[in-house]
Design an enzyme around this catalytic site. Structure first.
Site, PDB file in Angstrom:
ATOM      1  N   GLU A   4      30.048 -15.420  26.423  1.00  0.00           N
ATOM      2  CA  GLU A   4      29.779 -16.007  25.114  1.00  0.00           C
ATOM      3  C   GLU A   4      28.522 -15.375  24.529  1.00  0.00           C
ATOM      4  OE1 GLU A   4      30.612 -20.303  23.577  1.00  0.00           O
ATOM      5  OE2 GLU A   4      28.655 -20.298  24.584  1.00  0.00           O
ATOM      6  N   ASP A  35      28.972 -26.675  31.001  1.00  0.00           N
ATOM      7  CA  ASP A  35      28.822 -25.222  31.053  1.00  0.00           C
ATOM      8  C   ASP A  35      30.046 -24.572  31.707  1.00  0.00           C
ATOM      9  OD1 ASP A  35      25.949 -24.964  30.094  1.00  0.00           O
ATOM     10  OD2 ASP A  35      25.771 -26.407  31.728  1.00  0.00           O
ATOM     11  N   ASP A  44      29.455 -18.540  30.527  1.00  0.00           N
ATOM     12  CA  ASP A  44      28.629 -19.196  29.512  1.00  0.00           C
ATOM     13  C   ASP A  44      27.186 -19.105  29.997  1.00  0.00           C
ATOM     14  OD1 ASP A  44      27.753 -20.758  27.354  1.00  0.00           O
ATOM     15  OD2 ASP A  44      27.992 -22.606  28.502  1.00  0.00           O
TER      16      ASP A  44
END
EC number: 3.1.21.10
Length: 175
Positions: free
Chosen positions: A76, A148, A16
């Site tokens: 992502e 995160d 992420d």
């Protein structure tokens, strides 16, 4: 003559990306079975210039990749917001997050935030609390230290569920 196992465990890292915190999560997928391996985040100091922060993210991810030896990676996709400058900077962090596994010879898949949420929670507009709750069910041994890291585990889970279709799409395209 020995038969090859039908299911071979695959170690996956989910990432992420972010300039303040780049979350990472490593799982093993064997068929439908998911096993938590590790998670955390790379957090460069806020006072570093942009180039140094990007370098710190790269070095941190390289250490994680070296330690945990995943064979597939998922990142992502960038959420585009109204602040163009922030979006561009996040894109640079995302570039580093894609570069690090590629430098280790690891293929990198990309997933939209809504696809990650829909895969893990069942709804494309789920919030962080819902993701955290589902992570406790899907990976009971995982205790992500930050949102995160939790998001990175969700990205890895998404890849575990979609990796066959992603590989098929790449094969059809000829990559």
């Amino acid at each position: 003559m020995t038969a090859l196992p039908i299911r071979v465990p695959v170690r996956i890292i989910g990432i992420d990306p972010g300039l303040r915190r780049t979350g990472w999560g490593v799982i093993e997928s064997e068929g439908n079975r998911l096993v938590y391996v590790a998670c955390g985040s790379v957090e460069p100091p806020d006072d570093l210039p942009l180039a140094s922060r990007l370098l710190a993210i790269h070095e941190g991810l390289a250490a994680v990749l070296s330690d945990h030896k995943p064979v597939e990676a998922a990142v992502e996709q960038t959420f585009v917001n109204k602040d163009g400058v922030a979006t561009l900077k996040l894109g640079q962090a995302r570039g580093v997050a894609m570069l690090a596994p590629a430098m280790f010879g690891i293929s990198v898949a990309e997933y939209a935030p809504n696809q990650v949420k829909k895969t893990v929670v069942g709804a494309g507009h789920a919030d962080k609390q819902q993701i955290a709750m589902m992570l406790k069910i899907l990976l009971p041994k995982a205790e992500p230290p930050s949102a995160d890291a939790a998001d990175a585990l969700a990205v890895a889970i998404t890849h575990a569920h979609h990796r066959q279709s992603t590989a098929l799409r790449l094969k059809v395209v000829g990559i």
